[in-house]
Design a protein around this motif. Sequence first.
Motif, PDB file in Angstrom:
ATOM      1  N   ARG A 185     -10.390   2.196   3.821  1.00  0.00           N
ATOM      2  CA  ARG A 185     -10.839   0.800   3.849  1.00  0.00           C
ATOM      3  C   ARG A 185      -9.696  -0.154   3.493  1.00  0.00           C
ATOM      4  NH1 ARG A 185     -15.513   3.353   1.732  1.00  0.00           N
ATOM      5  NH2 ARG A 185     -14.887   2.974  -0.428  1.00  0.00           N
ATOM      6  N   ARG A 186      -8.844   0.273   2.598  1.00  0.00           N
ATOM      7  CA  ARG A 186      -7.692  -0.571   2.244  1.00  0.00           C
ATOM      8  C   ARG A 186      -6.777  -0.748   3.446  1.00  0.00           C
ATOM      9  NH1 ARG A 186      -4.517   1.940  -2.225  1.00  0.00           N
ATOM     10  NH2 ARG A 186      -3.531  -0.093  -2.487  1.00  0.00           N
ATOM     11  N   GLN A 233       0.828  -1.206   0.000  1.00  0.00           N
ATOM     12  CA  GLN A 233       0.000   0.000   0.000  1.00  0.00           C
ATOM     13  C   GLN A 233       0.863   1.257   0.000  1.00  0.00           C
ATOM     14  OE1 GLN A 233      -2.655  -0.371   3.341  1.00  0.00           O
ATOM     15  NE2 GLN A 233      -3.804  -2.074   2.438  1.00  0.00           N
ATOM     16  N   ILE A 252      -5.577  -7.876  10.615  1.00  0.00           N
ATOM     17  CA  ILE A 252      -5.983  -9.253  10.314  1.00  0.00           C
ATOM     18  C   ILE A 252      -6.080 -10.085  11.591  1.00  0.00           C
ATOM     19  CG2 ILE A 252      -4.992  -9.213   7.992  1.00  0.00           C
ATOM     20  CD1 ILE A 252      -2.546 -10.699   9.182  1.00  0.00           C
ATOM     21  N   GLY A 308     -15.385 -11.123   9.403  1.00  0.00           N
ATOM     22  CA  GLY A 308     -14.544 -11.263   8.219  1.00  0.00           C
ATOM     23  C   GLY A 308     -13.127 -11.649   8.597  1.00  0.00           C
ATOM     24  N   ARG A 309     -12.304 -11.880   7.581  1.00  0.00           N
ATOM     25  CA  ARG A 309     -10.917 -12.262   7.836  1.00  0.00           C
ATOM     26  C   ARG A 309     -10.092 -11.066   8.283  1.00  0.00           C
ATOM     27  NH1 ARG A 309     -10.074 -14.559   1.975  1.00  0.00           N
ATOM     28  NH2 ARG A 309     -11.355 -12.701   1.692  1.00  0.00           N
ATOM     29  N   ASN A 310     -10.551  -9.857   7.922  1.00  0.00           N
ATOM     30  CA  ASN A 310      -9.852  -8.647   8.326  1.00  0.00           C
ATOM     31  C   ASN A 310     -10.881  -7.610   8.785  1.00  0.00           C
ATOM     32  OD1 ASN A 310     -10.691  -7.026   5.939  1.00  0.00           O
ATOM     33  ND2 ASN A 310      -9.415  -8.508   4.829  1.00  0.00           N
ATOM     34  N   TRP A 311     -10.375  -6.482   9.246  1.00  0.00           N
ATOM     35  CA  TRP A 311     -11.262  -5.468   9.838  1.00  0.00           C
ATOM     36  C   TRP A 311     -12.211  -4.875   8.792  1.00  0.00           C
ATOM     37  CZ3 TRP A 311      -9.118  -0.295  12.318  1.00  0.00           C
ATOM     38  CH2 TRP A 311     -10.153   0.352  13.019  1.00  0.00           C
ATOM     39  N   GLU A 312     -11.722  -4.668   7.591  1.00  0.00           N
ATOM     40  CA  GLU A 312     -12.577  -4.059   6.569  1.00  0.00           C
ATOM     41  C   GLU A 312     -13.703  -5.005   6.182  1.00  0.00           C
ATOM     42  OE1 GLU A 312     -14.246  -2.794   2.896  1.00  0.00           O
ATOM     43  OE2 GLU A 312     -13.013  -4.596   3.057  1.00  0.00           O
ATOM     44  N   GLU A 313     -13.397  -6.281   6.060  1.00  0.00           N
ATOM     45  CA  GLU A 313     -14.448  -7.254   5.722  1.00  0.00           C
ATOM     46  C   GLU A 313     -15.500  -7.334   6.812  1.00  0.00           C
ATOM     47  OE1 GLU A 313     -13.201 -11.184   4.823  1.00  0.00           O
ATOM     48  OE2 GLU A 313     -12.162 -10.636   2.973  1.00  0.00           O
ATOM     49  N   ARG A 364      -7.653  -0.730   6.523  1.00  0.00           N
ATOM     50  CA  ARG A 364      -8.313  -1.643   7.466  1.00  0.00           C
ATOM     51  C   ARG A 364      -8.175  -3.110   7.031  1.00  0.00           C
ATOM     52  NH1 ARG A 364     -12.968   0.998  10.716  1.00  0.00           N
ATOM     53  NH2 ARG A 364     -12.260   3.159  10.822  1.00  0.00           N
ATOM     54  N   ARG A 365      -7.967  -3.341   5.744  1.00  0.00           N
ATOM     55  CA  ARG A 365      -7.781  -4.723   5.280  1.00  0.00           C
ATOM     56  C   ARG A 365      -6.490  -5.322   5.819  1.00  0.00           C
ATOM     57  NH1 ARG A 365      -9.029  -3.032  -0.856  1.00  0.00           N
ATOM     58  NH2 ARG A 365     -11.196  -2.383  -0.516  1.00  0.00           N
TER      59      ARG A 365
END
Length: 904
Positions: free
Chosen positions: A663-664, A530, A670, A897-902, A666-667
Amino acid sequence: MTKHYPFILVDGSSYLFRAYHALPKLVNSKGEATGAAIGVLNMLRKLGTDYRPQYMAVVFDAAGKTFRNAIFPEYKANRPPMPEDLREQITPLYETIRAMGLPLLVVPEVEADDVIGTLAVQAMAEHLDTLIATGDKDMAQLVNDRIALINTMTDTLLDRAGVIAKFGVPPELIVDYLSLMGDSVDNIPGVPKCGPKTAARWIDEFGSLDGVIENADKIKGKLGAGLRESISWLPRARTLVTLKLDLPLDLGPQDLAPIPPDLDRLRSWYERFESKRLLATLGDKSDLDQADDHPVAEPAVNNEYEIVYSKQALEAWLERLKSADLFAIDTETTSLDYMRATLVGLSFAVEPHQAAYVPVAHDYPGAPEQLDRDWVLERLRPLLEDPDRPKLGQNLKYDMSVLANHGIHLAGIVQDTMLESYVLASTATRHDMDSLARKYLGQETIHFEDIAGKGAKQLSFDQIPLEQAGPYAAEDADVTLRLHRELFPRLQAESSLLNLYQEIEMPLVPVLSRMERNGVGVDADLFAAQSTDMAARMQDLEQAAFDAAGRRFNLGSPKQIGEIFFQEQGLLVIAKTPKGAPSTSESVLQQLAEQGHELPRLILEYRGLAKLKSTYTDKLPQMVNPRTGRVHTSYHQAVATTGRLSSSDPNLQNIPIRSEDGRRIRRAFIAEPGYCMLAADYSQIELRIMAHLSGDERLLAAFDAGLDIHRATAAEVWGVPPQEVSGDQRRSAKAINFGLIYGMSAFGLARQLGIERQAAQEYVGLYFRRYPKVKEFMENIREQGRRDKYVDTLFGRRIYLTDIDHSNQGRRAGAERTAINAPMQGTAADIIKQAMIAVDRWIRDELPAVRMIMQVHDELVFEVAEATAETAGERIRKEMEAAAKLRVPLAVDLGIGRNWEEAH
């Protein structure tokens, strides 16, 4: 033990006249009168020495008439002119007081009594106990649990019980008492022949002045006749003797801190007075046979601080700690990072001015032998881990985490002076120990820099010699204990604040410690990718900005940007800096971008990316703890005025949720293998609190029915069925809903929606017509804020509004917006804190595979074993929705989700 009064107000005029009449008529060798001035100066020095206030002011009457003369022209008309030998002492006295560093106030058209009364009431609102030095009986009307009087000439202190004993009536009836008696000194008539005993007897029998007037016919003889003849006068007498407590002063209590004396000027005035005793206080000793005034001795405080080197000494202190009802504990460590810090020593205190420091890891050339750290901790473990042994500290969350690094699970955490101060008045001071000691104890503590040095050469605590480290560490525990004894009674006097402290803030301490130590996993490789992507985009934006400007420039330079905008491109100047230059602040850039200008838009986008890159994608991988492999933030309870938690190192609460870049980021937060992320977010909680606080029927009904509140609002405002609400109408209703709870004006709403101000004003008008109790609530809360200088949350938290009466319209408007929003934002903060306590209790009691890892405003984030995610989520939802009972149901949105954004 003398009670500490952080604020002292001196009735200078009262003391000047009393000193003039009571003390010898001293003159200097030039024939100048000095006796009254010397008497007042000695009294001021003794007050400062005895009480060591943090704030102090000496108040004198101004020359000329006051507002009371307009009410009653004969007011004080019987007073003879001031004696010339007293008048000539006033200017030298004023100048000497200023040279002493004491604030001096002389306010035209009012009396010193009114100034003192106004400041005392302001101090009471700020939880400052006030001592008024005066001989004036009128001041007794001010006495309460936080305000007392002292007569230094008789050395008597008058609290509430003292007022009743002296006058026969309580402070709140002193005005009635004085009205009946009148005041011959001020030429205020009273009831003829009504003296102190009669006035007190009548008030005791009939309850008040009004009661006496209503029962005047029952009083026989000449006294009764005199009372009945005075009935028409008594209301005016009451006005004259009532102190004015709402003067628009330019200064408040916390602006009245003494400053260091100007010793040269002070010496010059003392020499002019030819006062050997005053000169002696500056170090000029004299062998005079006769003293012309009274010396003032500085009180000595003998601190009994022990450095514990032997097992026998530790055992002795262990017994003292076991027998104490409460003891203070503090840790000294190698680092401020609670996850990396190791223990260097512990300090304890059980009585004021008595403390011990137990060094266990000082390591410098010539360091004395110390007790083994592991042995000390094992001896202390049963005591430290006993939940029934109450402990006190200053920011105990840090000490709890440090001890956890050594396998000690600190329990019995019941008092924390940082939180006591914060709950009492979040804005009154910073809540670190040095600031609190200065404010509440009048003490300058040993600062860390005093013993460790500054900058690159600053020593870590284990490198500081014990002859310096020991007193510093022991003082920390001692001051903590003394602060608690000063602060906790103030909380006990306010039941709502005490409940907030005991039921929310203190139970939250171990919850936050556990959450911090849980930490959160991050994907360092994803962050690196990123960062690379952001760097490339920033380079493209920079080139686009150069093209739009027609030349190269520094995108971080306000000066260069200003030249391009306002000189080269001729853009409209929207605002100016304090120095008068055209502003290029973010809000200005935003407005210019909204007007369609390309260059401001490019600069805004560039700055946004640069901030995200430097704060998160570059920095977070460097903050991964090598032992846990996770990032550990610090949550702060005593920062935000509304009660919200804040986060630092890193700040996890400012990652934007609405932007794609946010949002990226936050991905990259994990879960561990076999776990998933679960986000639980209160839905529109502040709007629900607004519905509860306002009691508006339409708003309550919409939430009760589970409607889309923005669509329901749009339907109400525009008078259409919900299913016919357009996207633009819903967007406007959402802006109104959220804008109003933040005190947004029609102008601000117009800017946000991109519409004319008149149209925005019509929207607001339509809204208030459909939700009239919302408008009523907002008007009432503004009025409460102006009246009380604070507003409350639903759970009793007070948010003080220091600018609510400010002469600057912008600051006053800001305080009014805070008055509207703070009860909702503060209540939301209290609710999520209660939810955290409840969820943490469930996690510990039932031990599911759940970790609470982040709190972000209205959201809690968990790491949950995949196999139990659904059931855990429902239990978390249940606990959060049950955290408070409002007139409308709380609602929680869950995501996994698998990560915070999900999971969001």
